[in-house]
Design a protein around this motif. Structure first.
Motif, PDB file in Angstrom:
ATOM      1  N   VAL A 103       0.837  -1.201   0.000  1.00 49.30           N
ATOM      2  CA  VAL A 103       0.000   0.000   0.000  1.00 49.30           C
ATOM      3  C   VAL A 103       0.873   1.252   0.000  1.00 49.30           C
ATOM      4  O   VAL A 103       0.410   2.339  -0.358  1.00 49.30           O
ATOM      5  N   ALA A 104       2.157   1.106   0.366  1.00 49.52           N
ATOM      6  CA  ALA A 104       3.084   2.236   0.310  1.00 49.52           C
ATOM      7  C   ALA A 104       3.300   2.716  -1.120  1.00 49.52           C
ATOM      8  O   ALA A 104       3.800   3.823  -1.334  1.00 49.52           O
ATOM      9  N   ALA A 105       2.922   1.907  -2.105  1.00 48.80           N
ATOM     10  CA  ALA A 105       2.994   2.323  -3.502  1.00 48.80           C
ATOM     11  C   ALA A 105       1.981   3.420  -3.805  1.00 48.80           C
ATOM     12  O   ALA A 105       2.168   4.202  -4.737  1.00 48.80           O
ATOM     13  N   THR A 106       0.923   3.471  -3.005  1.00 50.73           N
ATOM     14  CA  THR A 106      -0.182   4.398  -3.262  1.00 50.73           C
ATOM     15  C   THR A 106      -0.280   5.502  -2.225  1.00 50.73           C
ATOM     16  O   THR A 106      -0.547   6.654  -2.554  1.00 50.73           O
ATOM     17  N   TYR A 107      -0.045   5.131  -0.952  1.00 49.75           N
ATOM     18  CA  TYR A 107      -0.254   6.071   0.151  1.00 49.75           C
ATOM     19  C   TYR A 107       1.089   6.415   0.792  1.00 49.75           C
ATOM     20  O   TYR A 107       1.668   5.593   1.493  1.00 49.75           O
ATOM     21  N   PRO A 108       1.600   7.621   0.576  1.00 54.15           N
ATOM     22  CA  PRO A 108       2.899   7.984   1.156  1.00 54.15           C
ATOM     23  C   PRO A 108       2.797   8.213   2.658  1.00 54.15           C
ATOM     24  O   PRO A 108       1.739   8.533   3.185  1.00 54.15           O
ATOM     25  N   TYR A 109       3.907   8.022   3.334  1.00 52.85           N
ATOM     26  CA  TYR A 109       3.986   8.310   4.764  1.00 52.85           C
ATOM     27  C   TYR A 109       5.406   8.769   5.079  1.00 52.85           C
ATOM     28  O   TYR A 109       6.345   8.452   4.352  1.00 52.85           O
ATOM     29  N   THR A 143      -0.099 -10.325 -11.580  1.00 50.07           N
ATOM     30  CA  THR A 143      -0.840  -9.701 -10.482  1.00 50.07           C
ATOM     31  C   THR A 143       0.110  -8.950  -9.568  1.00 50.07           C
ATOM     32  O   THR A 143       1.195  -9.436  -9.253  1.00 50.07           O
ATOM     33  N   SER A 144      -0.312  -7.780  -9.129  1.00 52.79           N
ATOM     34  CA  SER A 144       0.399  -7.045  -8.083  1.00 52.79           C
ATOM     35  C   SER A 144      -0.419  -7.136  -6.804  1.00 52.79           C
ATOM     36  O   SER A 144      -1.559  -6.663  -6.754  1.00 52.79           O
ATOM     37  N   ILE A 145       0.152  -7.773  -5.778  1.00 50.81           N
ATOM     38  CA  ILE A 145      -0.492  -7.874  -4.467  1.00 50.81           C
ATOM     39  C   ILE A 145       0.074  -6.761  -3.588  1.00 50.81           C
ATOM     40  O   ILE A 145       1.291  -6.643  -3.439  1.00 50.81           O
ATOM     41  N   GLU A 146      -0.808  -5.954  -2.979  1.00 52.70           N
ATOM     42  CA  GLU A 146      -0.370  -4.744  -2.291  1.00 52.70           C
ATOM     43  C   GLU A 146      -0.913  -4.712  -0.866  1.00 52.70           C
ATOM     44  O   GLU A 146      -1.952  -4.112  -0.593  1.00 52.70           O
ATOM     45  N   PRO A 147      -0.195  -5.355   0.070  1.00 49.62           N
ATOM     46  CA  PRO A 147      -0.674  -5.441   1.445  1.00 49.62           C
ATOM     47  C   PRO A 147      -0.351  -4.191   2.262  1.00 49.62           C
ATOM     48  O   PRO A 147       0.633  -3.487   2.004  1.00 49.62           O
ATOM     49  N   GLY A 148      -1.179  -3.980   3.270  1.00 50.60           N
ATOM     50  CA  GLY A 148      -0.869  -3.013   4.309  1.00 50.60           C
ATOM     51  C   GLY A 148      -0.126  -3.706   5.428  1.00 50.60           C
ATOM     52  O   GLY A 148       0.778  -4.510   5.202  1.00 50.60           O
ATOM     53  N   ASN A 158      -4.210  -5.773  15.644  1.00 53.52           N
ATOM     54  CA  ASN A 158      -4.771  -6.940  14.954  1.00 53.52           C
ATOM     55  C   ASN A 158      -4.384  -6.932  13.477  1.00 53.52           C
ATOM     56  O   ASN A 158      -5.239  -6.927  12.593  1.00 53.52           O
ATOM     57  N   PRO A 159      -3.075  -6.915  13.196  1.00 50.07           N
ATOM     58  CA  PRO A 159      -2.611  -6.831  11.809  1.00 50.07           C
ATOM     59  C   PRO A 159      -2.861  -8.129  11.050  1.00 50.07           C
ATOM     60  O   PRO A 159      -3.199  -9.163  11.635  1.00 50.07           O
ATOM     61  N   MET A 160      -2.684  -8.056   9.739  1.00 50.64           N
ATOM     62  CA  MET A 160      -2.720  -9.262   8.927  1.00 50.64           C
ATOM     63  C   MET A 160      -1.499 -10.117   9.253  1.00 50.64           C
ATOM     64  O   MET A 160      -0.528  -9.642   9.843  1.00 50.64           O
ATOM     65  N   THR A 161      -1.545 -11.379   8.853  1.00 54.83           N
ATOM     66  CA  THR A 161      -0.455 -12.313   9.082  1.00 54.83           C
ATOM     67  C   THR A 161       0.123 -12.784   7.750  1.00 54.83           C
ATOM     68  O   THR A 161      -0.502 -12.614   6.694  1.00 54.83           O
ATOM     69  N   GLY A 162       1.297 -13.393   7.824  1.00 58.43           N
ATOM     70  CA  GLY A 162       1.863 -13.984   6.618  1.00 58.43           C
ATOM     71  C   GLY A 162       0.929 -15.010   6.011  1.00 58.43           C
ATOM     72  O   GLY A 162       0.817 -15.125   4.787  1.00 58.43           O
ATOM     73  N   GLU A 163       0.222 -15.736   6.870  1.00 53.43           N
ATOM     74  CA  GLU A 163      -0.729 -16.748   6.379  1.00 53.43           C
ATOM     75  C   GLU A 163      -1.892 -16.115   5.620  1.00 53.43           C
ATOM     76  O   GLU A 163      -2.368 -16.676   4.633  1.00 53.43           O
ATOM     77  N   VAL A 166      -8.568  -4.496   9.022  1.00 52.54           N
ATOM     78  CA  VAL A 166      -9.685  -3.578   9.243  1.00 52.54           C
ATOM     79  C   VAL A 166      -9.246  -2.391  10.099  1.00 52.54           C
ATOM     80  O   VAL A 166      -9.742  -1.268   9.943  1.00 52.54           O
ATOM     81  N   SER A 167      -8.283  -2.612  10.987  1.00 49.68           N
ATOM     82  CA  SER A 167      -7.845  -1.552  11.890  1.00 49.68           C
ATOM     83  C   SER A 167      -7.043  -0.462  11.199  1.00 49.68           C
ATOM     84  O   SER A 167      -6.852   0.622  11.760  1.00 49.68           O
ATOM     85  N   GLN A 168      -6.553  -0.717  10.002  1.00 48.45           N
ATOM     86  CA  GLN A 168      -5.706   0.238   9.293  1.00 48.45           C
ATOM     87  C   GLN A 168      -6.522   0.967   8.234  1.00 48.45           C
ATOM     88  O   GLN A 168      -7.362   0.368   7.560  1.00 48.45           O
ATOM     89  N   SER A 169      -6.269   2.254   8.093  1.00 46.05           N
ATOM     90  CA  SER A 169      -6.945   3.022   7.056  1.00 46.05           C
ATOM     91  C   SER A 169      -5.949   3.989   6.442  1.00 46.05           C
ATOM     92  O   SER A 169      -4.756   3.969   6.752  1.00 46.05           O
ATOM     93  N   PHE A 170      -6.427   4.879   5.584  1.00 48.92           N
ATOM     94  CA  PHE A 170      -5.547   5.777   4.850  1.00 48.92           C
ATOM     95  C   PHE A 170      -5.114   6.928   5.749  1.00 48.92           C
ATOM     96  O   PHE A 170      -5.902   7.486   6.497  1.00 48.92           O
ATOM     97  N   ALA A 171      -3.838   7.302   5.649  1.00 46.12           N
ATOM     98  CA  ALA A 171      -3.296   8.366   6.487  1.00 46.12           C
ATOM     99  C   ALA A 171      -3.922   9.699   6.113  1.00 46.12           C
ATOM    100  O   ALA A 171      -4.237   9.954   4.946  1.00 46.12           O
TER     101      ALA A 171
END
Length: 248
Positions: A136-142, A174-179, A205-210, A236-241
């Motif tokens: 998601v850093a490809a789209t949302y800078p921080y 496919t480009s997979i773009e995780p947060g 409650n972040p996502m996991t490698g699985e 779900v806990s993460q949103s756009f800065a």
């Protein structure tokens, strides 16, 4: 039986993906620098299911030697998962380490395109697939994301370019773009600062490698006439800065 090559298979998403694909009946070529971790994966999953390829993705000579040494049953690669990548440092650009920037570019961009180009003829011949791990850093800078975000934006755009060039070949891209995914990512970024890692993921409650591995498997096993171009995932806990405002 289909075969997948997964870079960065010694931890996190790559290690989880190796397990998920083996469980689904695939053969896995797992690459990475840490031989002991790859050996443990082989011991767990079986020599007939996992082949360890020990090399740094930035070392093209070592990579080519490892590919040349693949056993016959692992040579027909149907899917490339470009998972190896890293972020280094959290400093703003004006005080960041140029060496860290170059390492991120060499790993996240140069090594990725080099391996992709190496395997493309065979993937075209087998009407295979490529899954690139962006962010998601490809789209949302921080703040502090600077070059890391730039490398992942490259991966996103490179994936779209591959799709365009490979039209008519049957190869899916496919480009997979995780947060936020709790792996060793932050430990690597902060040179082993466990406290920083715990602080980032604590209570989120972040996502996991699985979670991401199961997504990769889902994409890989879709009918061959379907292509997922880009897939962005967040907990779900993460949103756009929000926007920053510097005030005088």
């Amino acid at each position: 039986m289909r075969t997948v090559l997964i870079t960065g298979g010694t931890s996190g998403i790559g290690e989880a993906a190796a397990r998920a694909f083996v469980a689904a009946g695939w053969r896995v070529i797992a690459t990475g620098r840490r031989k002991e971790r790859l050996d443990a994966l082989v011991a767990e999953l079986g020599t007939d299911k996992v082949h360890p390829a020990v090399f740094d993705v930035r070392d093209e000579a070592a990579r080519d030697a490892a590919l040349e040494a693949l056993p016959a049953e692992f040579r027909a690669i149907d899917l490339l998962i470009n998972n190896a990548g890293l972020a280094l440092g959290t400093a703003p650009a004006q005080s960041a380490s140029l060496d860290q920037w170059k390492t991120m570019i060499d790993t996240n961009v140069t090594a990725l395109v080099s391996l992709t180009r190496k395997l493309l003829p065979a993937l075209v011949e087998r009407m295979g697939a490529i899954i690139n791990i962006s962010s998601v850093a490809a789209t949302y800078p921080y703040t502090g994301g600077n070059v890391y975000g730039g490398t992942k934006a490259f991966v996103h755009q490179f994936s779209l370019g591959l799709r365009s060039d490979l039209a008519g070949t049957g190869v899916r891209v496919t480009s997979i773009e995780p947060g936020m995914v709790e792996t060793e990512f932050t430990l690597v970024r902060t040179e082993g600062n466990q406290e920083a890692s715990d602080k980032l993921y604590g209570g989120a409650n972040p996502m996991t490698g699985e979670d991401i591995a199961n997504t990769l498997l889902w994409v890989a096993q879709l009918p061959p006439h379907l292509n997922i171009n880009t897939l962005e995932l967040m907990p779900v806990s993460q949103s756009f800065a929000g926007f920053q405002v510097a005030r005088s």
